[in-house]
Scaffold this active site. Structure first.
Site, short mmCIF file in Angstrom:
data_model
loop_
_atom_site.label_atom_id
_atom_site.label_comp_id
_atom_site.label_asym_id
_atom_site.label_seq_id
_atom_site.Cartn_x
_atom_site.Cartn_y
_atom_site.Cartn_z
N ASN A 10 0.72 -1.29 -0.01
CA ASN A 10 -0.10 -0.10 -0.05
C ASN A 10 0.87 1.18 -0.14
O ASN A 10 1.36 1.76 0.93
CB ASN A 10 -1.00 -0.11 1.38
N TRP A 11 1.09 1.70 -1.09
CA TRP A 11 1.91 2.89 -1.37
C TRP A 11 1.42 4.38 -0.62
O TRP A 11 2.07 5.48 -0.46
CB TRP A 11 2.54 3.12 -2.51
N LYS A 12 0.04 4.03 -0.41
CA LYS A 12 -0.51 5.46 0.05
C LYS A 12 -0.27 6.52 -0.80
O LYS A 12 -0.28 6.32 -2.08
CB LYS A 12 -0.17 5.74 1.55
N HIS A 97 -9.70 1.49 4.52
CA HIS A 97 -8.37 1.40 5.18
C HIS A 97 -8.78 2.47 6.33
O HIS A 97 -9.56 3.39 6.19
CB HIS A 97 -7.46 1.93 4.47
N GLU A 99 -7.02 5.04 7.44
CA GLU A 99 -6.85 6.30 7.13
C GLU A 99 -7.92 6.79 6.35
O GLU A 99 -8.39 8.07 6.63
CB GLU A 99 -5.47 6.42 6.23
N GLU A 169 -5.62 -4.87 10.63
CA GLU A 169 -4.51 -3.43 10.75
C GLU A 169 -5.01 -2.85 11.76
O GLU A 169 -5.68 -1.95 12.05
CB GLU A 169 -4.52 -2.63 9.58
N GLY A 175 2.32 2.70 10.76
CA GLY A 175 3.25 3.66 10.54
C GLY A 175 4.03 4.05 12.13
O GLY A 175 4.64 5.17 12.00
N SER A 215 3.31 -1.94 10.35
CA SER A 215 4.64 -1.98 10.71
C SER A 215 5.46 -3.37 10.41
O SER A 215 6.37 -3.90 11.04
CB SER A 215 5.22 -1.61 12.25
N GLY A 236 2.80 -0.95 4.42
CA GLY A 236 2.96 0.65 3.86
C GLY A 236 4.50 1.11 3.71
O GLY A 236 5.04 0.66 2.81
N GLY A 237 5.04 1.55 4.75
CA GLY A 237 6.44 2.22 4.52
C GLY A 237 7.35 1.14 3.97
O GLY A 237 8.15 1.66 3.30
#
Ligand code: 13P
Length: 252
Positions: A10-12, A97, A99, A169, A175, A215, A236-237
């Site tokens: 998930n590159w957001k 998600h 977010e 999640e 994050g 994470s 993500g990251g």
């Protein structure tokens, strides 16, 4: 039951179309022999086309969107439809998600409508659920996860579930560098599988893949994937660099 792991990036709101070319070029050779994992890249909407084009010879890597609106088309400025993602070559879409739920006020009802539209359009869905830190601290993890799962997936059939992946999640792990321990994640994954058994049946519950997200890194993927009920990851990251995401995908 043997479930094929699904690991998605998930590159957001990161990685421009131009930047994505370098990512894909570096990533393809690193995962070219991996047939054990279903690999999905989920770029932001404007980056999808460049990614699908760069991936045209890489049969083992799929693409997905990060959101859709539930209407077919019309006056919805700024929104993207399921058929637009499909047209760009996406196989998946991430929905619900945290977010989206938190910053853009998405409700279970909206997530439910989006899942419905995505399935009708032939997209598979990654449906995200998970509790906030305060909810975990107040002993509400199971009630929040139950609310997300039962309402986001209300009124779907066992057949629909073949095209739905659930991503657990926990918001406090996203994050932050602090992942849920494999045991903490497994406990909730078992709980989710139990919910699916009540909502559908044992066979559907056993066949549904449940990803963990929050994470995930090359250093912790192996111990997470060693849990019986963890069937993949939503990253993500650590998915923003080809070598780190490839290490996660090639965890075996
Ligand atoms: P991080 O891997 O950066 O914690 O993000 C997880 C996530 O939100 C994936 O959807």
């Amino acid at each position: 039951m043997k479930r094929t792991p699904v690991i998605a990036a998930n590159w957001k709101m990161n990685i421009t179309p131009s930047e994505s070319e370098g990512f894909v070029k570096a990533f393809i050779p690193l995962v070219k022999d991996n047939r054990e994992v279903e690999i999905v890249l989920c770029p932001s909407s404007p980056t999808i086309e460049r990614v699908t084009r760069s991936l045209k010879d890489a049969q083992n890597i799929k693409t997905g969107g990060q959101n859709i609106y539930f209407e077919v088309n019309g006056a919805f400025t700024g929104e993207t439809s399921a058929s637009m993602l499909k047209d760009l070559g996406c196989s998946y879409v991430i929905l619900g998600h945290s977010e989206r739920r938190e910053i853009f006020h998405e409700t279970n009802d909206m997530v439910n409508k989006k899942v419905k539209k995505a399935l009708q359009t032939g997209l598979s869905c990654i449906v995200c659920v998970g509790e906030k830190l305060s909810e975990r601290q107040n002993g509400r993890t199971e009630s929040v996860v139950k609310d997300h799962v039962t309402n986001s997936l209300a009124n779907f059939s066992k057949d629909d579930m073949k095209n739905i992946v659930i991503a657990y999640e926990p918001v406090w792990a996203i994050g932050t560098g602090v992942n849920a321990t494999p045991e903490q994640a497994e406990e909730v994954h078992v709980f989710i599988r139990g919910l699916l058994k009540d909502m559908f049946d044992e066979e559907t519950a056993e066949a549904t893949r449940i990803q963990y997200g929050g994470s995930v890194k090359p250093e912790n993927i192996k111990e997470l994937m060693a849990q019986k009920n963890i069937d993949g990851a939503l990253v993500g990251g650590a998915s923003l660099k080809p070598d780190s995401f490839a290490k996660i995908v090639n965890y075996q």
